[in-house]
Write a protein that holds these residues in place. Structure first.
Motif, PDB file in Angstrom:
ATOM      1  N   HIS A   1      37.619  69.492  47.631  1.00  0.00           N
ATOM      2  CA  HIS A   1      39.056  69.376  47.712  1.00  0.00           C
ATOM      3  C   HIS A   1      39.539  68.630  48.944  1.00  0.00           C
ATOM      4  N   VAL A   2      39.252  67.365  49.016  1.00  0.00           N
ATOM      5  CA  VAL A   2      39.826  66.552  50.097  1.00  0.00           C
ATOM      6  C   VAL A   2      40.593  65.413  49.453  1.00  0.00           C
TER       7      VAL A   2
ATOM      8  N   THR B   1      46.691  78.272  52.007  1.00  0.00           N
ATOM      9  CA  THR B   1      47.670  77.218  52.260  1.00  0.00           C
ATOM     10  C   THR B   1      48.821  77.826  53.059  1.00  0.00           C
TER      11      THR B   1
ATOM     12  N   LYS C   1      44.364  69.120  55.767  1.00  0.00           N
ATOM     13  CA  LYS C   1      43.242  69.615  54.977  1.00  0.00           C
ATOM     14  C   LYS C   1      42.015  69.715  55.889  1.00  0.00           C
TER      15      LYS C   1
ATOM     16  N   HIS D   1      46.162  73.076  54.319  1.00  0.00           N
ATOM     17  CA  HIS D   1      46.122  72.865  52.886  1.00  0.00           C
ATOM     18  C   HIS D   1      44.779  73.304  52.316  1.00  0.00           C
ATOM     19  N   HIS D   2      44.799  74.345  51.493  1.00  0.00           N
ATOM     20  CA  HIS D   2      43.619  74.771  50.744  1.00  0.00           C
ATOM     21  C   HIS D   2      42.364  74.884  51.592  1.00  0.00           C
TER      22      HIS D   2
END
Lengths: 262, 288
Positions: free
Chosen positions: A261-262, A12, A207, A22-23
């Protein structure tokens, strides 16, 4: 030798606590040619700065599997009014080898000439940089990048304000690097160019949206998803809780499709 | 003619000291000024010159009109302001011009208050405008020391300084030296201003730094050449300014800076990259 040139571990990146990337997790294969695509403000340049070590991650990190890195920022970062000649600009590419004080050898000068020749700028050595056109400037910067002799090369929108012929020539240069086994990550806006020349694509909208073979990534569904993200900082944006429940964080599958992870 | 040009320097010890001091100062200040200009920090020198005033004032309040305490005071405060504003701009969103303005204004206010609290206006004039004709051994030693440090630092950090001016982001991608180089450079600016302040005063020492540098830009497009031309212009200004001051009974500091100003104006007009050649050749062009 390990086949991974660069691995993102839940990376991140951002400014003042607001995430711009992000991630992101996944890895970049050695010798791959990847386009990074996304709208303005989607975190493409931020990601390159993070890889280059110019921006420290907020959390997570990049695991380097490369020996040396070359980073070509957007042209606007450079002071074109500075009284330097083409040769002065390009020879900055010796830095990683020669550092602050090392003397340049005859071999160094020879490799510089070779790089200038490869980008079609032979004879431009003594030209002041403020007399170069946008395309010639980009050629000079490619020569500098080439001179760095890096195995991971990061290019941030290298084809902005550059004409078709220069783009074609520079694409040849990039493909030459890949043929030599170097890994290239390139931020691009031109989708046609991505589809024609880049085997892999990472589509991000802060992301990661999709990452993999270009034909799988650049489909209308993904592109729509990437377009609809919120560009502006949102002061009301909630704190991301993922780090708090790190234990539940699922590692991404290794096919480098970012679905989680979205 | 010969008598007018050389005589004063042969006849008077104070003129010889003034000549030596201002020439050493010229070759030391000029390249620093060139880099200030190339980094678009031309006004930073001026701000710094104001900033070192309170340091000098503290030395003056405690020890009277003495070179060593005033210099050390100026040096400390100048470095504090330079490093403080550099650090604020590197680690926050504030640009360096704003943080420097804040620091130097605070510093200047404190300095003027200190000088007016303890000294007379004559002393204030001395601090602000200096006196090249009263250079003692301590002042000359200081100037020579500053020049040696400046040349050594420029020689060692030249490549880093050029890279930091030309393409700072590239430098950050290959090396961590950018920030140290920037701070070392600011230190050189302070050192040279402090070196010049006994001779020319806090306000005019920046003139010997910036005017020759700005003038040199009209003659060449190469950094090394620019530094050398700036040194020559500064040296010519020093010699002519001292002679002007001697023959016309003018204060020496302003005379030197005014000479540099005249050279600047002439360069802006007739320099190879100045206004007239640009205007005259605008219709002539090569086919490619």
């Amino acid at each position: 030798m390990n086949n991974t040139c660069l691995e993102f571990k839940n990376l991140t990146l951002g400014y003042q606590g607001h995430a711009a990337v992000h991630h992101l997790s996944g890895d970049v294969k050695r010798g791959s040619l990847t386009a990074i695509v996304g709208a303005n403000g989607s975190g493409k340049s931020t990601l390159l700065k993070g890889i280059a070590g110019i921006l420290k991650p907020i959390s997570g990190g990049c695991v380097p599997g490369f020996r040396r890195l070359a980073y070509l920022a957007q042209q606007s970062e450079l002071d074109r009014t500075f009284p330097a000649r083409v040769i002065d600009l390009v020879s900055l590419g010796h830095w990683q080898k020669r550092g602050l004080l090392g003397r340049l050898t005859a071999a160094d000068n020879a490799s510089l000439s070779k790089c200038l020749n490869a980008v079609g700028l032979t004879g431009f050595e003594k030209r002041p940089i403020d007399s170069l056109s946008g395309g010639q400037m980009q050629r000079a910067l490619f020569a500098r990048t080439m001179l760095q002799d890096a195995d991971l090369i990061l290019l941030d929108e290298p084809f902005n304000a550059v004409d078709a012929r220069t783009i074609a020539d520079l694409i040849v240069v990039i493909k030459g690097w890949v043929a030599e086994g170097r890994t290239v990550l390139c931020v691009l806006h031109d989708h046609a160019l991505v589809r024609d020349h880049f085997p892999e694509t990472l589509l991000i909208a802060r992301k990661p949206v999709a990452w993999g073979a270009t034909s799988d990534v650049m489909i209308s569904e993904n592109l729509r998803k990437a377009r609809s993200f919120q560009e502006a900082w949102d002061e009301q944006a909630g704190w991301c809780e993922d780090d708090a429940r790190q234990g539940h964080h699922t590692q991404l599958p290794h096919n480098r499709k970012v679905a989680g992870h979205v | 003619m010969y008598e007018d040009l050389i005589g004063p320097f042969l006849r008077y010890g104070f003129m010889q000291r003034a000549l030596f001091g201002s020439l050493v100062l010229s070759v030391s200040c000029a390249p620093v000024g060139v880099f200030l200009m190339l980094r678009r920090m031309s006004l930073t020198g001026d701000a710094m010159a104001h900033a070192i005033l309170p340091g000098a004032a503290v030395g003056f309040v405690l020890f009277g009109l003495q070179i060593v305490p005033m210099t050390i005071g100026g040096l400390i405060v100048g470095l504090l302001v330079a490093l403080g504003s550099g650090i604020v701009s590197r680690f926050t969103v504030q640009k360096e011009d704003a943080s420097l303005a804040a620091f130097y204004l605070i510093s200047l206010a404190v300095g003027v208050l200190l000088v007016s609290w303890k000294g007379s206006s004559v002393d204030l004039m001395h601090v602000l405008f200096g006196s090249v004709l009263a250079l003692n051994d301590a002042a000359l030693t200081l100037i020579v020391g500053v020049a040696i440090i400046t040349f050594a630092a420029l020689a060692v950090f030249w490549r880093g300084l050029v890279a930091e001016c030309l393409d700072p982001l590239f430098l950050r991608s290959v090396s961590r030296i950018g920030t140290p180089v920037h701070l070392i450079f600011l230190t050189l600016v302070v050192l040279n201003l402090v070196g010049g302040f006994q001779a020319l005063g806090t306000l005019l020492s920046v003139g010997l730094m910036m005017l020759p540098a700005a003038a040199s830009r009209f003659w060449t497009n190469e950094v090394r050449a620019m530094c050398i031309i700036a040194m020559v212009i500064a040296a010519i200004s020093s010699v002519s300014g001292l002679l002007l001051s001697y023959h016309a009974s003018l204060p020496s500091g302003p005379a030197i800076i005014l000479t540099a100003g005249i050279i600047y104006a002439v360069s802006a007009l007739v320099g190879t990259r100045g206004m007239l050649p640009t205007a005259l050749t605008s219709r002539r062009h090569k086919t490619a």
